[in-house]
Design an enzyme around this catalytic site. Structure first.
Site, mmCIF file in Angstrom:
data_model
loop_
_atom_site.group_PDB
_atom_site.id
_atom_site.type_symbol
_atom_site.label_atom_id
_atom_site.label_comp_id
_atom_site.label_asym_id
_atom_site.label_seq_id
_atom_site.Cartn_x
_atom_site.Cartn_y
_atom_site.Cartn_z
ATOM 1 N N HIS A 45 -4.688 -22.572 8.854
ATOM 2 C CA HIS A 45 -5.995 -23.061 8.405
ATOM 3 C C HIS A 45 -6.795 -21.948 7.732
ATOM 4 C CE1 HIS A 45 -9.943 -24.999 8.379
ATOM 5 N NE2 HIS A 45 -10.396 -23.857 8.871
ATOM 6 N N ASP A 54 -3.123 8.109 -2.021
ATOM 7 C CA ASP A 54 -4.425 8.720 -2.274
ATOM 8 C C ASP A 54 -4.884 9.466 -1.036
ATOM 9 O OD1 ASP A 54 -4.616 6.300 -0.927
ATOM 10 O OD2 ASP A 54 -6.587 5.800 -1.733
ATOM 11 N N GLN A 91 -11.379 6.634 -5.974
ATOM 12 C CA GLN A 91 -12.016 7.177 -4.779
ATOM 13 C C GLN A 91 -13.346 7.839 -5.157
ATOM 14 O OE1 GLN A 91 -11.380 6.656 -1.742
ATOM 15 N NE2 GLN A 91 -9.247 5.976 -1.659
ATOM 16 N N ASP A 120 0.848 -1.181 0.000
ATOM 17 C CA ASP A 120 0.000 0.000 0.000
ATOM 18 C C ASP A 120 0.890 1.240 0.000
ATOM 19 O OD1 ASP A 120 1.031 0.166 2.522
ATOM 20 O OD2 ASP A 120 -0.845 -0.174 3.566
ATOM 21 N N SER A 121 0.276 2.397 -0.042
ATOM 22 C CA SER A 121 1.054 3.638 -0.146
ATOM 23 C C SER A 121 1.492 4.184 1.203
ATOM 24 C CB SER A 121 0.214 4.706 -0.850
ATOM 25 O OG SER A 121 -0.898 5.060 -0.042
ATOM 26 N N GLY A 149 -0.644 5.865 3.095
ATOM 27 C CA GLY A 149 -1.556 6.965 3.410
ATOM 28 C C GLY A 149 -2.663 6.584 4.366
ATOM 29 N N PHE A 150 -3.223 5.388 4.203
ATOM 30 C CA PHE A 150 -4.314 4.955 5.073
ATOM 31 C C PHE A 150 -3.869 4.903 6.523
ATOM 32 C CE2 PHE A 150 -6.618 1.563 7.297
ATOM 33 C CZ PHE A 150 -7.912 2.033 7.173
ATOM 34 N N ASP A 204 -7.763 -8.159 -0.481
ATOM 35 C CA ASP A 204 -6.881 -8.325 0.677
ATOM 36 C C ASP A 204 -7.645 -7.962 1.934
ATOM 37 O OD1 ASP A 204 -5.631 -5.646 2.148
ATOM 38 O OD2 ASP A 204 -6.560 -5.233 0.206
#
Length: 404
Positions: free
Chosen positions: A347, A152, A195, A98-99, A101-102, A272
């Site tokens: 599992h 983003d 977005q 990921d970038s 940013g989140f 994911d």
């Protein structure tokens, strides 16, 4: 349909004749990825409690790493010295990052977003730090991920419309900066992120603008954040109605089994989520009949496997080449011994990967609608009154009537 970039070759292998579901081949620098695909999340260059060779043995071809966490530790200098995250974690399959940013916005206090980037307080010493599109790409170039995400402007799906529109247009501008900053397009793929919240107009604008930039793949972000599920599905449907057919489509942060089945039907390829691994550490096993909590004392004397017929090494008997681990053993371990979390994670990851394999097989045979109906029947123990209305309505949009 097919497309080719220096570090990604894409081909549609099969389509469902009823829904938007499809099987694709995504050739990446570290091997072939077949979609629909679920990507386990190894936040800090490891899947918690699972060795790389164990993950490889499950058939995993691509996993996630977290740019924010790797940028903090081990840090960019170490990553450059060792030659990237593949060598750092002894993983010779594909990595998506990921970038960052989140994490800036969701995990840290007092994060502010301007046109320059995301300003936040360092978790080390509290000093202000700025993550720009250029810095995010530089970090991901050092990580060496096969797929890297643009920075983003991340806002909650229920944010007021003016701020949502600002975030959408800023994400487009930041993509342009990410493209300019990307130093290794011959070995790493940059994906854009759609977005626009739950606003159909904004999503349509963003889809069309992002598609113009011609990135090797396209992600749909800003969902799976607690929004109402009908609106979630309608937004996914809106995006797959517009996105080009000849590129992989990645729906970020989605990993519940029901969500995966529905969103494959709506036309998404890649997914994911931390859920399968995180819930394993709380003693929850994923099965085709739903989630079971092994902390429940009713399993104390249960000598059966986690799931009958499961082909993971935990559930297979020793005669079948597995470990033959019982529910009683899990009951005695969960929340007490780290080996319990390790085994449960194995599992659960197997469950997710097998679910995707089964969907691929059903699409190739053009039996996907039957697979979907059988999945919901088993997941809800045959009781149609328990079918979630959002799933029923979403699947009707692609010509599957669960209640028929």
């Amino acid at each position: 349909m097919a497309s080719s970039f220096p570090a990604l070759q894409f081909k549609v292998v099969a389509r469902c004749s009823t829904t938007r579901a499809r099987v694709t081949d995504i050739q990446l620098p570290h091997g072939l990825v077949e979609s629909p695909v679920f990507m386990p999340v190894g936040t800090q260059a490891s899947l918690k409690g699972v060795l790389p060779e164990q993950l490889d043995a499950l058939g995993c071809k691509i996993m996630l790493n977290n740019t924010y966490h790797l940028g903090l530790k081990p840090g960019q200098e170490v990553l450059d010295t060792v030659g990237g995250a593949h060598r750092f974690q002894s993983w010779n399959k594909n990595i998506l990052t990921d970038s960052g940013g989140f994490q800036m916005v969701s995990l840290l206090k007092l994060a502010t977003i301007t046109e320059d980037g995301v300003t936040f307080l360092s978790p080390r010493d509290g000093t202000p730090m700025l993550l720009t599109p250029e810095h995010s790409i530089s970090l991901q170039n050092s990580i060496g991920s096969d797929i890297m995400m643009q920075l983003d402007d991340v806002v909650h799906t229920l944010t007021e419309s003016k701020r949502m529109e600002e975030a959408m247009y800023r994400s487009i501008r930041w993509l342009d900066r990410c493209i300019q900053a990307h130093k290794r397009p011959e070995t790493q793929n940059l994906f854009c992120i759609i977005q626009g919240g739950l606003d159909k107009r904004l999503r349509e604008i963003c889809c069309r603008e992002m598609v113009k930039r011609n990135t090797p793949g396209i992600a749909v972000g800003g969902l799976s954040g607690g929004e109402e599920k009908h609106a979630f599905c309608e937004t996914v449907y809106t995006c797959t109605s517009i996105l080009p057919d000849n590129k992989p489509r990645y729906l970020m942060g989605v990993g519940y089994a029901e969500d995966l089945v529905v969103c494959v039907a709506l036309g998404m390829d890649m997914f994911d989520c931390v859920y399968p691994t995180r819930t394993a550490r709380f003693g929850n096993a994923l099965t085709r009949k739903g989630v079971i909590n092994l902390r429940n004392q009713k399993f104390r004397n249960d000598i059966g496997p986690l799931e009958e017929g499961c082909s993971c090494p935990c559930c297979k008997t020793e005669l079948e080449g597995g470990w033959g681990i019982t529910r009683a053993y899990f009951n005695s371990l969960v929340s007490k011994e780290t080996v319990g979390a390790n085994l449960m994670t194995i599992h659960n990851v197997h469950f997710q990967l097998q679910l995707m394999r089964d969907m691929r097989e059903s699409i190739i045979k053009d039996e996907f609608p039957s697979f979907v109906k059988n999945f919901f029947h088993e997941w809800n123990h045959g009781d149609k009154s328990n079918y979630p209305s959002w799933a029923v309505d979403a699947l009707r949009m692609v010509n599957i009537d669960l209640l028929a």
